[in-house]
Write an enzyme that holds these catalytic residues in place. Structure first.
Site, PDB file in Angstrom:
ATOM      1  N   GLU A 566       0.803  -1.221   0.000  1.00  0.00           N
ATOM      2  CA  GLU A 566       0.000   0.000   0.000  1.00  0.00           C
ATOM      3  C   GLU A 566       0.841   1.278   0.000  1.00  0.00           C
ATOM      4  OE1 GLU A 566      -3.801  -2.046   2.280  1.00  0.00           O
ATOM      5  OE2 GLU A 566      -2.275  -0.964   3.425  1.00  0.00           O
ATOM      6  N   LYS A 634       5.747  -1.901   1.930  1.00  0.00           N
ATOM      7  CA  LYS A 634       5.032  -1.914   3.205  1.00  0.00           C
ATOM      8  C   LYS A 634       4.848  -3.324   3.737  1.00  0.00           C
ATOM      9  CE  LYS A 634       0.652  -0.804   5.443  1.00  0.00           C
ATOM     10  NZ  LYS A 634      -0.711  -0.249   5.311  1.00  0.00           N
ATOM     11  N   GLN A 635       4.396  -4.242   2.865  1.00  0.00           N
ATOM     12  CA  GLN A 635       4.071  -5.587   3.324  1.00  0.00           C
ATOM     13  C   GLN A 635       4.221  -6.560   2.167  1.00  0.00           C
ATOM     14  OE1 GLN A 635       0.193  -4.575   4.751  1.00  0.00           O
ATOM     15  NE2 GLN A 635      -0.815  -4.914   2.803  1.00  0.00           N
TER      16      GLN A 635
END
Length: 1011
Positions: A566, A634-635
């Site tokens: 994101e 982010k992830q």
């Protein structure tokens, strides 16, 4: 009553044995006041930490939950830490204890945070609303209240426990009311939320004074907890020791929740003397608060008990919630505490059985000495406990007259004892929380699937809102499609926080993956064919019309979208989602063929004309077209292609190494669990899968209850500006996936049971949780070299929906299907199958390295959060050790044992991207750092300044390149014989002239002669 007495004694007398271990990282130090009773699965803490959300415990049963204070079963408001007392996006509200009912979402026009605020004009938001906090039993004595903020100086011998086997919280301590006088009151609380009878809960308070004393006990239903709810009614009953209150979620007038409390007590407590407490005594002004008081005469050394029996119900699941809540409360009181808790314990014992959790113990029953193994073993119990606590099980549904409305609400990010992320449902439930439980508890995990089924009609209507997006072309979308919003509450509509278009389309494919897993695990062909497959077809219909054709590339692409990362929003040709849509087209058609439905040829054609974005120079899949080398992630994103999709991928290892180096430490907790799963499959050498496993858990878990934070650091000023979600079930679900999908390598295919086992050297033995394939129970056990696969007895380990084909036929088993490791199909019948593990940990990344995956001693200094010492010797440069401080020499010590010694002539160090200024390497046989005075036992191998071999170059910083760290490679003029211990000391940090953090060490290798 034998079982009950045993559990009660365990909780009441606390853990009599515990596991204690030395810390090899800073993260483990937080558990110094915490014990784990291995025999009875009881966590105990002796530290009273008031006013902090990390120390509060949540209990739940899947229907309702409650978050309680560190000092007892009380409502609590957080004390500011560094000026911060705010919860996170999108509410940004005051942190405090919370309680709610599954599905108790409100409706409101907007909130403090949003992804797309202009969408407010098209639909309102729906956030979880609170109900009055129901478990408070407060005591007043000598002018002081025993509540969440009781003066800790007046508390002694404090111990609080969580019985994971039984789902019971307890508190036991001595209280000197007012802090003066000679009288002391022994306080003993217990709380449980009934796992079987989901409308019931109970709090038992036992008080024993050393001197005669009069106290007042207050039974409180605290409305300050009922945030985003509207007061309806309340009453102090005259004909029974009962109070009740009712609230509705904001702007939802046809739904009401009722909370009842009925008291019972020891015979010598006079309940007829109870009184209604005037409004305003225990509330900040919320009208739903109600309380009753009871005077209690404590006679020295005579225990006095007061118990409150709670009943909770709302209109969402019960047409007459007031009667249900009232009956639950009164019937509980009539049954009595001990009979009621006994049925609760039995339900937990049948739910979280010893064979339903991963077991890291050795065959002799002991645990290895490695403290990380201890921690993983504890969390193998606590993680499924917390996840199952937020799922209604099949027995509970049956006990509620087969109430089909009980288990259709999925799982909010932080469960039923927190309003983090507004209590909304994200992909977290389908992708992270569900999979590890689907394999072991599929009937509980079906809560997640049923929620998506419940909102399918709305998902179909959501397609009509394309006019709010960049896909606003007349006639683009035709009837038959469905799109789910990114966040979802009561309605499942497209909102400001939950956009359907121009955002994370991958959610729709994630949902279908959960559907496919459900079929493969349960064998429930009828439910899948009639209910789930039509939804997958509708999603494929939508995807088919969502894609755009790129005339330049000649491929169909997804434009203006966001992948799981994101940090990169509204980009084109996103990597993971592109692969996901391809697989969704193909697998949905495969299932259509399998069930005799018509296949859609356009889906197959479109899948064949889709291309993943690839950087050929670096040999990786990029997150999106136009990505450059400055990216911070982010992830987990591209790595999910290998983790979730069974996707043929020649870039797997390069992807893992590249994106591990780009991963932001400010990202959420679940990311590294995916890295662990993929590393165990694709890494050719070393033990980085274990490092990633520890990364996924230890930096995020919080003392004392082993609940997860969303962030490595909870301080918003230090973690990139995030107010962490807590307790973060997504992270727990991620870690809960690693053993079964990583170390066992379980691959979910509908036509075969596929495994690809490999244990890292640190894990010597692992008995995996019982898992199901096509409804048939399977056990797998791995040691360091082999894995045994066995079918479990049909009469006990067969689901009602099991595929009958395998009642009298063997189960087809394959090994490493995706990587084509073994093309043989084996047959699992009555006799177990034994497979050799891939010996990944035995393969050296650097030939001749005597350190790789060795035993570390506890360092004398701390490390930066999440930057563990084990990372420096795991054979992978994608993981790093980083000491806490640059202005001191930090040491790493590897225990090489006493049986083999080698002449060492090469030193190879990969320093990562923040190389230290100076290094030292020593051998010793007895001495350990810090070395204040050099002895004959300490032999220097080499030392010196660290030269930067890969300096940062702004000209090429934006190029995507294969990872290359700063390296120091030395060949000694004369070999040095190794000793019992090898030591690496580093100081300084060349990242910047004023860097305070220690320098990084990605990999440290000592190479013996001959290599």
């Amino acid at each position: 009553m034998v079982v009950f007495s045993f559990r009660l004694a365990t909780v009441g007398l606390l853990a009599t044995s515990h596991l204690a271990w030395g810390s090899t990282s800073s993260e483990l130090d937080q558990f110094k006041n915490v014990t784990w009773d291995e025999d009875n699965w009881v966590i105990s803490t002796h530290a009273l930490d008031q006013g902090h959300y990390q120390s509060r415990l949540t209990l739940a049963n899947g229907y309702f939950g409650i978050n309680v204070a560190a000092a007892g079963p009380f409502f609590e408001v957080d004390e500011p830490v560094d000026g911060d007392v705010i919860s996170g996006w999108p509410l940004f509200s005051r942190r405090q204890a919370f309680s709610t009912i599954a599905g108790f979402w409100n409706s409101q026009p907007r909130t403090n945070g949003s992804n797309y605020p202009w969408l407010y004009q098209y639909g309102w938001e729906s956030f979880i609303a609170g109900i009055p906090h129901s478990s408070g039993l407060l005591v007043e004595a000598n002018g002081e209240f025993l509540n969440a903020s009781v003066n800790s100086d007046h508390i002694s011998d404090f111990v609080s426990s969580l019985d994971v086997k039984a789902g019971i919280a307890s508190w036991r301590y001595n209280w000197k009311p007012g802090g003066s006088g000679e009288g002391i009151i022994d306080v003993d609380y217990q709380l449980f939320i009934h796992k079987l009878h989901v409308n019931k809960a109970a709090v038992r308070l036992r008080l024993t004074a050393t001197r005669d004393v009069n106290v007042t006990v207050y039974d409180i239903l605290d409305g300050d907890c009922a945030v985003r709810s509207e007061f309806v009614d309340k009453k102090f009953e005259q004909d029974s020791p009962t109070i009740w209150t009712a609230v509705s979620p904001g702007n939802i007038t046809n739904v009401t929740a009722y909370v009842y409390s009925t008291l019972s007590s020891s015979d010598w407590v006079n309940l007829t003397a109870r009184r209604e407490v005037p409004d305003g005594v225990f509330s900040g002004g919320n009208g739903s608060t109600i309380a009753q008081s009871v005077p209690v005469e404590l006679i020295a050394f005579r225990p006095s008990e007061i118990t409150k029996f709670i009943g909770v119900a709302s209109t969402d699941a019960f047409p007459d919630p007031q009667s249900v809540a009232r009956n639950a409360s009164l019937c509980g009181a009539e049954q009595g505490y001990y009979k009621l808790v006994h049925s609760h314990i039995r339900e937990w014992e049948t739910t979280l059985t010893p064979d339903s959790v991963d077991d890291y113990r050795l065959p002799n029953g002991s645990l290895p000495e490695d403290p990380y193994i201890h921690e993983l073993h504890v969390m193998a119990h606590t993680n499924p406990f917390y996840l199952l606590s937020n799922m209604v099980g099949p027995n509970a549904v049956a006990a509620a007259d087969n109430n089909a409305r009980l288990d259709i609400y999925s799982i909010p990010v932080c469960g039923l004892g927190s309003d983090c992320y507004g209590g909304l449902v994200f992909w977290d439930a389908d992708t992270w929380v569900a999979p590890g439980l689907q394999v072991s508890h599929p009937q509980h995990a079906q809560n997640v699937i049923k929620y998506r089924v419940e909102h399918f009609e709305q998902a179909q209507r959501n397609v009509d809102t394309a006019y709010t997006s960049s896909k606003n072309q007349t006639g683009r979308f035709t009837p038959g499609g469905a799109v789910y919003p990114w966040t979802s509450g009561r309605f499942g509509n497209c909102t400001g926080t939950g956009a359907c278009f121009d955002y994370e389309y991958h959610l729709n494919g994630d949902i279908s993956l959960a559907f496919n897993n459900h079929l493969i695990i349960t064998g429930d062909v009828e439910y899948f064919s009639s209910t789930l497959l039509p939804i997958s077809n509708a999603v494929a219909h939508f995807f088919n019309q969502l894609l755009d054709f790129n005339e330049t590339s000649g491929a169909y692409e997804l434009w203006n979208a966001t992948d799981p990362d994101e940090y990169a929003n509204q980009v084109n040709n996103v990597g993971f989602t592109t692969a996901l849509i391809q697989k969704h087209f193909l697998e949905t058609n495969e299932f259509n063929s399998w069930f005799g439905h018509i296949q859609n040829t356009s889906w197959t054609e479109k899948a064949s004309q889709m291309r993943l974005p690839v950087n050929d120079k670096a040999g990786i899949i990029v997150e999106y077209t136009g990505m450059n080398g400055s990216v911070a992630v982010k992830q987990a994103d591209v790595v999910l292609v290998d983790d979730l999709l069974h996707y043929p991928n020649p870039y797997s290892l390069a992807n893992l190494d590249y994106y591990a180096a780009k991963q932001s430490l400010d990202g959420p907790a679940m990311t590294y669990s995916s890295f662990a799963v993929v590393a165990n499959e694709v890494s050719p050498s070393g033990c980085s899968s274990f490092t990633y496993d520890v990364y996924s858990s230890s930096p995020y878990v919080r003392a004392p209850w082993y609940q997860y934070s969303e962030q490595i650091l909870d301080n918003v000023a230090e973690n990139g500006g995030t107010h962490p979600a807590f307790p973060f079930l997504t992270g727990m679900g991620g870690t809960n996936r690693v053993a079964i999908f990583g170390y066992l390598g379980l691959g979910l295919y509908y036509d075969k049971l596929d495994i690809d086992p490999s244990l890292p050297p640190q894990i010597q033995h692992l008995n995996y949780r019982t898992f199901y394939w096509m409804g048939h129970g399977i056990n797998a056990t791995s040691n360091s070299t082999h894995t045994t696969l066995a079918r479990l007895p049909r009469e006990k380990y067969t689901l009602p929906s099991a595929n009958a084909t395998y009642f009298d036929k063997p189960i087809p088993v394959t090994v490493g299907t995706r990587s084509s490791r073994d093309n043989v199909t084996y047959e699992l019948g009555d006799e177990p199958l034994v497979f050799r593990n891939r010996p990944m940990g035995e393969v050296l990344t650097v030939a001749g390295n005597i350190l790789q995956c060795g035993a570390l001693l506890a360092p004398p200094q701390g490390n930066k959060p999440g930057q563990f010492p084990i990372a420096a010797i795991d054979g992978a440069a994608s993981t790093k050790w980083q000491p806490e401080l640059a202005n001191m020499t930090s040491y790493l010590t590897v225990d090489l044992g006493t049986t083999s010694f080698y002449p060492v002539n090469k030193l190879i160090m990969d320093w990562g991207n923040q190389p230290p200024a100076h290094f030292q390497v020593f051998f010793s046989n007895t001495s350990l750092p810090p070395f204040s005075a050099r002895s004959e036992d300490v032999r220097e191998v080499s030392s010196g300044s660290v030269n930067i071999s890969a300096p940062w170059d702004p000209v090429i910083a934006y190029e995507i390149k294969t990872y290359i760290g700063n390296q120091t490679n030395l060949t000694l003029t004369e070999s040095v014989w190794s000793g019992r211990y090898a030591h690496l000391g580093v100081s300084g940090n060349q990242y910047s002239w004023n860097a305070m953090d220690g320098g990084t060490v990605a990999e440290w290798s000592l190479v013996r002669e001959g290599y």
